[in-house]
Design a protein around this motif. Structure first.
Motif, PDB file in Angstrom:
ATOM      1  N   ILE A  39       0.808  -1.228  -0.223  1.00  0.00           N
ATOM      2  CA  ILE A  39       0.125  -0.163   0.069  1.00  0.00           C
ATOM      3  C   ILE A  39       1.015   1.269   0.020  1.00  0.00           C
ATOM      4  O   ILE A  39       1.608   1.335   0.978  1.00  0.00           O
ATOM      5  CB  ILE A  39      -0.805  -0.015   1.373  1.00  0.00           C
ATOM      6  N   GLY A  40       0.922   1.915  -1.111  1.00  0.00           N
ATOM      7  CA  GLY A  40       1.738   3.124  -1.188  1.00  0.00           C
ATOM      8  C   GLY A  40       0.896   4.346  -0.302  1.00  0.00           C
ATOM      9  O   GLY A  40      -0.237   4.438  -0.023  1.00  0.00           O
ATOM     10  N   PHE A  41       1.814   5.428  -0.253  1.00  0.00           N
ATOM     11  CA  PHE A  41       1.499   6.678   0.346  1.00  0.00           C
ATOM     12  C   PHE A  41       0.006   7.128   0.078  1.00  0.00           C
ATOM     13  O   PHE A  41      -0.676   7.756   0.773  1.00  0.00           O
ATOM     14  CB  PHE A  41       2.510   7.609   0.575  1.00  0.00           C
ATOM     15  N   ASP A  42      -0.198   7.105  -1.336  1.00  0.00           N
ATOM     16  CA  ASP A  42      -1.293   7.567  -1.805  1.00  0.00           C
ATOM     17  C   ASP A  42      -2.596   6.611  -1.859  1.00  0.00           C
ATOM     18  O   ASP A  42      -3.464   7.201  -2.557  1.00  0.00           O
ATOM     19  CB  ASP A  42      -0.988   8.165  -3.444  1.00  0.00           C
ATOM     20  N   GLY A  43      -2.485   5.219  -1.383  1.00  0.00           N
ATOM     21  CA  GLY A  43      -3.356   4.607  -1.318  1.00  0.00           C
ATOM     22  C   GLY A  43      -3.406   3.411  -2.109  1.00  0.00           C
ATOM     23  O   GLY A  43      -4.181   2.490  -2.353  1.00  0.00           O
ATOM     24  N   ILE A  44      -2.473   3.475  -3.254  1.00  0.00           N
ATOM     25  CA  ILE A  44      -2.671   2.474  -4.175  1.00  0.00           C
ATOM     26  C   ILE A  44      -2.110   1.225  -3.541  1.00  0.00           C
ATOM     27  O   ILE A  44      -1.386   1.115  -2.427  1.00  0.00           O
ATOM     28  CB  ILE A  44      -1.539   2.689  -5.262  1.00  0.00           C
ATOM     29  N   GLU A  47      -0.554  -5.735  -5.744  1.00  0.00           N
ATOM     30  CA  GLU A  47      -0.946  -7.199  -5.370  1.00  0.00           C
ATOM     31  C   GLU A  47       0.165  -7.915  -6.086  1.00  0.00           C
ATOM     32  O   GLU A  47       0.162  -8.203  -7.271  1.00  0.00           O
ATOM     33  CB  GLU A  47      -2.319  -7.677  -5.598  1.00  0.00           C
ATOM     34  N   GLY A  48       1.097  -8.553  -5.161  1.00  0.00           N
ATOM     35  CA  GLY A  48       2.250  -9.168  -5.914  1.00  0.00           C
ATOM     36  C   GLY A  48       3.488  -8.434  -6.165  1.00  0.00           C
ATOM     37  O   GLY A  48       3.385  -7.505  -6.411  1.00  0.00           O
ATOM     38  N   LYS A  49       4.534  -9.373  -5.982  1.00  0.00           N
ATOM     39  CA  LYS A  49       5.848  -8.763  -6.150  1.00  0.00           C
ATOM     40  C   LYS A  49       6.076  -8.349  -7.649  1.00  0.00           C
ATOM     41  O   LYS A  49       6.405  -7.064  -8.165  1.00  0.00           O
ATOM     42  CB  LYS A  49       6.907  -9.737  -5.985  1.00  0.00           C
ATOM     43  N   GLN A  50       5.330  -8.925  -8.799  1.00  0.00           N
ATOM     44  CA  GLN A  50       5.343  -8.484 -10.281  1.00  0.00           C
ATOM     45  C   GLN A  50       4.790  -6.967 -10.247  1.00  0.00           C
ATOM     46  O   GLN A  50       5.185  -6.287 -11.056  1.00  0.00           O
ATOM     47  CB  GLN A  50       5.092  -9.311 -11.117  1.00  0.00           C
ATOM     48  N   GLN A  51       3.746  -6.609  -9.456  1.00  0.00           N
ATOM     49  CA  GLN A  51       3.220  -5.444  -9.799  1.00  0.00           C
ATOM     50  C   GLN A  51       3.701  -4.323  -9.003  1.00  0.00           C
ATOM     51  O   GLN A  51       3.882  -3.125  -9.325  1.00  0.00           O
ATOM     52  CB  GLN A  51       1.508  -5.432  -9.197  1.00  0.00           C
ATOM     53  N   ILE A  52       4.345  -4.581  -7.936  1.00  0.00           N
ATOM     54  CA  ILE A  52       5.525  -3.851  -7.386  1.00  0.00           C
ATOM     55  C   ILE A  52       6.780  -3.327  -8.221  1.00  0.00           C
ATOM     56  O   ILE A  52       6.821  -2.309  -8.104  1.00  0.00           O
ATOM     57  CB  ILE A  52       5.978  -4.413  -6.105  1.00  0.00           C
ATOM     58  N   PHE A 124       2.979  -4.457   3.252  1.00  0.00           N
ATOM     59  CA  PHE A 124       3.723  -3.032   3.272  1.00  0.00           C
ATOM     60  C   PHE A 124       2.805  -2.093   3.391  1.00  0.00           C
ATOM     61  O   PHE A 124       1.913  -1.954   2.438  1.00  0.00           O
ATOM     62  CB  PHE A 124       4.758  -2.969   2.305  1.00  0.00           C
ATOM     63  N   GLN A 125       2.862  -1.172   4.234  1.00  0.00           N
ATOM     64  CA  GLN A 125       1.792   0.065   4.345  1.00  0.00           C
ATOM     65  C   GLN A 125       2.935   1.382   4.675  1.00  0.00           C
ATOM     66  O   GLN A 125       3.603   1.321   5.491  1.00  0.00           O
ATOM     67  CB  GLN A 125       0.858   0.092   5.464  1.00  0.00           C
ATOM     68  N   ASN A 126       2.648   2.390   3.431  1.00  0.00           N
ATOM     69  CA  ASN A 126       3.513   3.372   3.475  1.00  0.00           C
ATOM     70  C   ASN A 126       2.587   4.566   4.027  1.00  0.00           C
ATOM     71  O   ASN A 126       1.644   4.831   3.157  1.00  0.00           O
ATOM     72  CB  ASN A 126       4.201   3.803   2.215  1.00  0.00           C
ATOM     73  N   THR A 127       2.704   5.363   5.064  1.00  0.00           N
ATOM     74  CA  THR A 127       1.916   6.271   5.380  1.00  0.00           C
ATOM     75  C   THR A 127       2.818   7.738   5.678  1.00  0.00           C
ATOM     76  O   THR A 127       3.905   7.535   6.386  1.00  0.00           O
ATOM     77  CB  THR A 127       1.281   6.218   6.825  1.00  0.00           C
TER      78      THR A 127
END
Length: 151
Positions: A39-44, A47-52, A124-127
């Motif tokens: 989860i990115g800081f903007d809420g995105i 799902e899964g390593k490939q998308q990361i 992972f959650q980025n805030t």
């Protein structure tokens, strides 16, 4: 749940930061499990390593090229011997600058899972650290992150 486990998790966190700092999406995503949630800081929600990898390759190419991260693990808690809850902090040094931009300071909540003998980040959650009502905490966090640049 040992000191070795804590060190391995801290190394994973630093590996993620190193991947960012060289602009390599695959290296950045290396610490994550194949089925990780991000989860990115903007809420995105990735799902899964490939998308990361795919998303960060685009970021490194367009929006965050030349930026550098500094960060560290602040706390690790082991609810079980194979699960860790990790709290980390990071700051961004924008391209062409020498200091951290406090508006981009972040707090991370990470779930690390040990499979066999290997730890991976499963979630992972980025805030962004905005500290509404407590602006002095922004300075405290920024100063803590600045110490990492000097070390």
């Amino acid at each position: 749940m040992t000191e070795i486990d804590s060190k391995e998790i801290q190394q994973l966190y630093q590996k993620k930061i190193c991947g960012w700092n060289i602009g390599d999406a695959a290296k950045f995503a290396e610490p994550y499990s194949e089925d990780a949630d991000f989860i990115g800081f903007d809420g995105i929600h990735l799902e899964g390593k490939q998308q990361i990898i795919t998303f960060h390759a685009m970021l490194f190419d367009k929006f965050v090229r030349g930026t550098r991260l500094v960060g560290k693990v602040k706390h690790i808690r082991f609810p079980t011997s194979t699960v860790a809850i990790v709290i980390g902090i990071s700051g961004t040094i924008e391209s062409g600058h020498d200091s951290i931009n406090p508006e981009r300071n972040s707090i991370h909540t990470i779930v690390a899972v040990k499979t066999g003998y290997k730890w991976k980040f499963s979630s992972f959650q980025n805030t962004r650290a905005q500290y509404v009502g407590s602006p002095e905490k922004i300075d405290v966090l920024t100063n803590e992150l600045k110490q990492l640049i000097q070390s």
